[in-house]
Design a protein around this motif. Structure first.
Motif, PDB file in Angstrom:
ATOM      1  N   PRO A   1      16.647  -4.305  18.654  1.00  0.00           N
ATOM      2  CA  PRO A   1      15.797  -3.401  17.890  1.00  0.00           C
ATOM      3  C   PRO A   1      14.929  -4.178  16.894  1.00  0.00           C
ATOM      4  O   PRO A   1      15.393  -5.122  16.257  1.00  0.00           O
ATOM      5  N   LEU A   2      13.662  -3.778  16.800  1.00  0.00           N
ATOM      6  CA  LEU A   2      12.760  -4.400  15.837  1.00  0.00           C
ATOM      7  C   LEU A   2      13.011  -3.802  14.461  1.00  0.00           C
ATOM      8  O   LEU A   2      13.444  -2.663  14.338  1.00  0.00           O
ATOM      9  N   LYS A   3      12.719  -4.585  13.441  1.00  0.00           N
ATOM     10  CA  LYS A   3      12.864  -4.129  12.054  1.00  0.00           C
ATOM     11  C   LYS A   3      11.519  -4.267  11.363  1.00  0.00           C
ATOM     12  O   LYS A   3      10.698  -5.103  11.731  1.00  0.00           O
ATOM     13  N   LYS A   4      11.304  -3.420  10.350  1.00  0.00           N
ATOM     14  CA  LYS A   4      10.110  -3.536   9.529  1.00  0.00           C
ATOM     15  C   LYS A   4      10.489  -3.186   8.097  1.00  0.00           C
ATOM     16  O   LYS A   4      11.494  -2.504   7.853  1.00  0.00           O
ATOM     17  N   THR A   5       9.685  -3.665   7.166  1.00  0.00           N
ATOM     18  CA  THR A   5       9.920  -3.385   5.759  1.00  0.00           C
ATOM     19  C   THR A   5       8.959  -2.297   5.307  1.00  0.00           C
ATOM     20  O   THR A   5       7.763  -2.382   5.568  1.00  0.00           O
ATOM     21  N   ILE A   6       9.519  -1.279   4.671  1.00  0.00           N
ATOM     22  CA  ILE A   6       8.694  -0.197   4.137  1.00  0.00           C
ATOM     23  C   ILE A   6       8.942  -0.087   2.632  1.00  0.00           C
ATOM     24  O   ILE A   6       9.973  -0.548   2.127  1.00  0.00           O
ATOM     25  N   THR A   7       7.992   0.499   1.940  1.00  0.00           N
ATOM     26  CA  THR A   7       8.134   0.723   0.509  1.00  0.00           C
ATOM     27  C   THR A   7       8.377   2.209   0.273  1.00  0.00           C
ATOM     28  O   THR A   7       7.630   3.049   0.778  1.00  0.00           O
ATOM     29  N   VAL A   8       9.444   2.515  -0.459  1.00  0.00           N
ATOM     30  CA  VAL A   8       9.778   3.894  -0.795  1.00  0.00           C
ATOM     31  C   VAL A   8       9.947   3.999  -2.307  1.00  0.00           C
ATOM     32  O   VAL A   8      10.133   2.999  -2.995  1.00  0.00           O
ATOM     33  N   THR A   9       9.893   5.205  -2.803  1.00  0.00           N
ATOM     34  CA  THR A   9      10.104   5.428  -4.231  1.00  0.00           C
ATOM     35  C   THR A   9      11.497   5.999  -4.444  1.00  0.00           C
ATOM     36  O   THR A   9      11.855   7.017  -3.847  1.00  0.00           O
ATOM     37  N   GLU A  10      12.296   5.300  -5.240  1.00  0.00           N
ATOM     38  CA  GLU A  10      13.642   5.750  -5.594  1.00  0.00           C
ATOM     39  C   GLU A  10      13.772   5.730  -7.105  1.00  0.00           C
ATOM     40  O   GLU A  10      13.529   4.690  -7.735  1.00  0.00           O
ATOM     41  N   ASN A  11      14.138   6.847  -7.679  1.00  0.00           N
ATOM     42  CA  ASN A  11      14.290   6.956  -9.135  1.00  0.00           C
ATOM     43  C   ASN A  11      13.045   6.485  -9.873  1.00  0.00           C
ATOM     44  O   ASN A  11      13.116   5.788 -10.886  1.00  0.00           O
ATOM     45  N   GLY A  12      11.876   6.826  -9.315  1.00  0.00           N
ATOM     46  CA  GLY A  12      10.620   6.485  -9.969  1.00  0.00           C
ATOM     47  C   GLY A  12      10.171   5.050  -9.778  1.00  0.00           C
ATOM     48  O   GLY A  12       9.153   4.635 -10.324  1.00  0.00           O
ATOM     49  N   LYS A  13      10.902   4.251  -9.005  1.00  0.00           N
ATOM     50  CA  LYS A  13      10.550   2.843  -8.786  1.00  0.00           C
ATOM     51  C   LYS A  13      10.240   2.602  -7.309  1.00  0.00           C
ATOM     52  O   LYS A  13      10.876   3.185  -6.434  1.00  0.00           O
ATOM     53  N   SER A  14       9.295   1.708  -7.063  1.00  0.00           N
ATOM     54  CA  SER A  14       8.996   1.307  -5.690  1.00  0.00           C
ATOM     55  C   SER A  14      10.038   0.295  -5.236  1.00  0.00           C
ATOM     56  O   SER A  14      10.285  -0.700  -5.918  1.00  0.00           O
ATOM     57  N   VAL A  15      10.652   0.594  -4.095  1.00  0.00           N
ATOM     58  CA  VAL A  15      11.697  -0.259  -3.550  1.00  0.00           C
ATOM     59  C   VAL A  15      11.362  -0.559  -2.098  1.00  0.00           C
ATOM     60  O   VAL A  15      10.922   0.316  -1.354  1.00  0.00           O
ATOM     61  N   GLN A  16      11.589  -1.807  -1.683  1.00  0.00           N
ATOM     62  CA  GLN A  16      11.370  -2.165  -0.285  1.00  0.00           C
ATOM     63  C   GLN A  16      12.680  -2.069   0.472  1.00  0.00           C
ATOM     64  O   GLN A  16      13.718  -2.519  -0.013  1.00  0.00           O
ATOM     65  N   LYS A  17      12.599  -1.464   1.667  1.00  0.00           N
ATOM     66  CA  LYS A  17      13.769  -1.310   2.523  1.00  0.00           C
ATOM     67  C   LYS A  17      13.431  -1.770   3.928  1.00  0.00           C
ATOM     68  O   LYS A  17      12.315  -1.573   4.395  1.00  0.00           O
ATOM     69  N   GLU A  18      14.431  -2.354   4.576  1.00  0.00           N
ATOM     70  CA  GLU A  18      14.260  -2.724   5.978  1.00  0.00           C
ATOM     71  C   GLU A  18      14.775  -1.566   6.827  1.00  0.00           C
ATOM     72  O   GLU A  18      15.879  -1.076   6.613  1.00  0.00           O
ATOM     73  N   VAL A  19      13.932  -1.133   7.768  1.00  0.00           N
ATOM     74  CA  VAL A  19      14.303  -0.030   8.650  1.00  0.00           C
ATOM     75  C   VAL A  19      14.072  -0.437  10.102  1.00  0.00           C
ATOM     76  O   VAL A  19      13.283  -1.338  10.391  1.00  0.00           O
ATOM     77  N   GLU A  20      14.784   0.239  10.993  1.00  0.00           N
ATOM     78  CA  GLU A  20      14.618  -0.023  12.424  1.00  0.00           C
ATOM     79  C   GLU A  20      13.362   0.677  12.929  1.00  0.00           C
ATOM     80  O   GLU A  20      13.087   1.818  12.573  1.00  0.00           O
ATOM     81  N   VAL A  21      12.615  -0.011  13.754  1.00  0.00           N
ATOM     82  CA  VAL A  21      11.392   0.527  14.342  1.00  0.00           C
ATOM     83  C   VAL A  21      11.756   1.427  15.516  1.00  0.00           C
ATOM     84  O   VAL A  21      12.587   1.072  16.360  1.00  0.00           O
ATOM     85  N   GLU A  22      11.134   2.592  15.576  1.00  0.00           N
ATOM     86  CA  GLU A  22      11.318   3.494  16.715  1.00  0.00           C
ATOM     87  C   GLU A  22      10.586   2.912  17.927  1.00  0.00           C
ATOM     88  O   GLU A  22       9.472   2.393  17.780  1.00  0.00           O
ATOM     89  N   PRO A  23      11.164   2.986  19.116  1.00  0.00           N
ATOM     90  CA  PRO A  23      10.465   2.480  20.307  1.00  0.00           C
ATOM     91  C   PRO A  23       9.065   3.073  20.481  1.00  0.00           C
ATOM     92  O   PRO A  23       8.171   2.406  20.996  1.00  0.00           O
ATOM     93  N   ARG A  24       8.835   4.291  20.018  1.00  0.00           N
ATOM     94  CA  ARG A  24       7.515   4.924  20.119  1.00  0.00           C
ATOM     95  C   ARG A  24       6.451   4.133  19.356  1.00  0.00           C
ATOM     96  O   ARG A  24       5.262   4.346  19.565  1.00  0.00           O
ATOM     97  N   GLU A  25       6.877   3.234  18.456  1.00  0.00           N
ATOM     98  CA  GLU A  25       5.941   2.433  17.677  1.00  0.00           C
ATOM     99  C   GLU A  25       5.547   1.127  18.384  1.00  0.00           C
ATOM    100  O   GLU A  25       4.643   0.438  17.935  1.00  0.00           O
ATOM    101  N   TYR A  26       6.235   0.785  19.477  1.00  0.00           N
ATOM    102  CA  TYR A  26       5.897  -0.446  20.200  1.00  0.00           C
ATOM    103  C   TYR A  26       4.487  -0.308  20.754  1.00  0.00           C
ATOM    104  O   TYR A  26       4.131   0.729  21.309  1.00  0.00           O
ATOM    105  N   ASN A  27       3.679  -1.363  20.634  1.00  0.00           N
ATOM    106  CA  ASN A  27       2.330  -1.293  21.196  1.00  0.00           C
ATOM    107  C   ASN A  27       2.030  -2.424  22.175  1.00  0.00           C
ATOM    108  O   ASN A  27       0.912  -2.549  22.649  1.00  0.00           O
ATOM    109  N   ALA A  28       3.036  -3.229  22.483  1.00  0.00           N
ATOM    110  CA  ALA A  28       2.906  -4.241  23.536  1.00  0.00           C
ATOM    111  C   ALA A  28       4.311  -4.662  23.967  1.00  0.00           C
ATOM    112  O   ALA A  28       5.248  -4.616  23.167  1.00  0.00           O
TER     113      ALA A  28
END
Length: 168
Positions: A118-145
């Protein structure tokens, strides 16, 4: 309802496939097939029917894309990269079948980088008013090659590589 001409999809795929083989070097023969995947019942049991060269496709239609790769040389080809982009207006669903001796890699950045699922990507989310980066698994629907690395292909041998996509 949007209709997409399959010839456009074939053109996009073939261009991507040909460029990948040019990178791999050597005389390799390619044949790209696109098959419409239709659900049918045989003796009351669900089954699939693959229809070659669909005249047109509609949103929701599932297409099987398969590239036949033939080694036309007199020598075994090793570590052969084969790459197909996921066409625009479609999403990747699943591999057509797994092959021993072939490593499958996926891209979410248009083919710049590839990794095994599974591919991973880093996203930025807001938790308790702060921007936090999290690593999440990429959905296969996001594959483009998709890239396959064929460990070896003997002289005159052919193998098929492919995956299914859904028209958006």
């Amino acid at each position: 309802m949007k209709r997409h001409a399959p010839t456009l999809l074939v053109t996009l795929l073939l261009c991507g496939a040909v460029s990948a083989f040019a990178q791999g070097g050597g005389p390799i023969s390619l044949k790209l097939s696109m098959l419409a995947v239709k659900s049918i019942k045989i003796d009351g049991k669900p089954s699939e029917q693959l229809l070659p060269n669909p005249g047109s496709v509609n949103p929701g239609d599932v297409i099987s894309q398969v590239v036949s790769v033939q080694n036309t040389t007199a020598k075994t080809v090793r570590d052969l990269p084969v790459q197909l982009p996921v066409p625009k207006n479609t999403v990747y669903l699943a591999p057509e079948k797994s092959l021993e001796g072939t490593k499958t890699l996926y891209s979410i950045d248009g083919g710049k980088t590839f990794a095994a699922a599974p591919l991973k990507k880093t996203i930025t989310v807001t938790e308790n008013g702060k921007s936090v980066q999290k690593e999440v698994e990429v959905e296969p629907r996001e594959y483009n090659a998709v890239r396959w690395i064929v460990a070896e292909l003997a002289p005159g041998k052919t193998l098929e590589l492919g995956y299914r996509i859904q028209v958006q």
